[in-house]
Design a protein around this motif. Structure first.
Motif: not given
Length: 128
Positions: A5, A9-10, A77-78, A96-97, A108-109
């Motif tokens: 990731c 990735d957002v 995710s999200g 995110v993963a 997390a992003v």
């Protein structure tokens, strides 16, 4: 691991119509503090039912990412990663993963600066 990731990735989803702010007050975005964090998400097995709140602790903070000890499942995710401070809840990152390793169980992003600026501009426009 984090090689799967990236901090990019957002994404931002724009709705065709605004939600009523009095019914769904937006949570502020901010940089993550030291935690703990709370994850309330949906999963594919019951997409209309949020999971119970899961407590997450940060294990590492590579640039733009948070390595977390909380498990995530398909469909999470999200989901926003939330942190509570003296003023209330705020969004600090987006799940995110998952990670198959231990102790890191999820990633997390943090919303990148261009996305933060765009959201802030939308908030200002909405307040006019």
């Amino acid at each position: 691991g984090s090689e799967m990731c990236k901090e990019t990735d957002v994404a931002l989803v724009m709705l065709d119509e605004a939600l009523p702010v009095d019914a769904f007050p937006p949570l502020p975005l901010s940089s993550p503090g030291s935690g703990p964090y709370t994850l309330i998400a949906f999963d594919r097995s019951a997409p209309d039912q949020p999971r119970h709140a899961v407590l997450c602790r940060r294990l590492a903070r590579p640039p733009g990412l948070l390595a977390l000890d909380c498990p995530v499942v398909s469909g999470n995710s999200g989901a926003p990663l939330l942190e509570h401070d003296g003023d209330g809840w705020r969004v600090v990152a987006v799940i995110v993963a998952s990670s198959r390793g231990l102790p890191v169980r999820s990633w997390a992003v943090e919303p990148p600066e261009p996305l933060r600026l765009r959201i802030a501009a939308q908030d200002q426009e909405r307040k006019k």
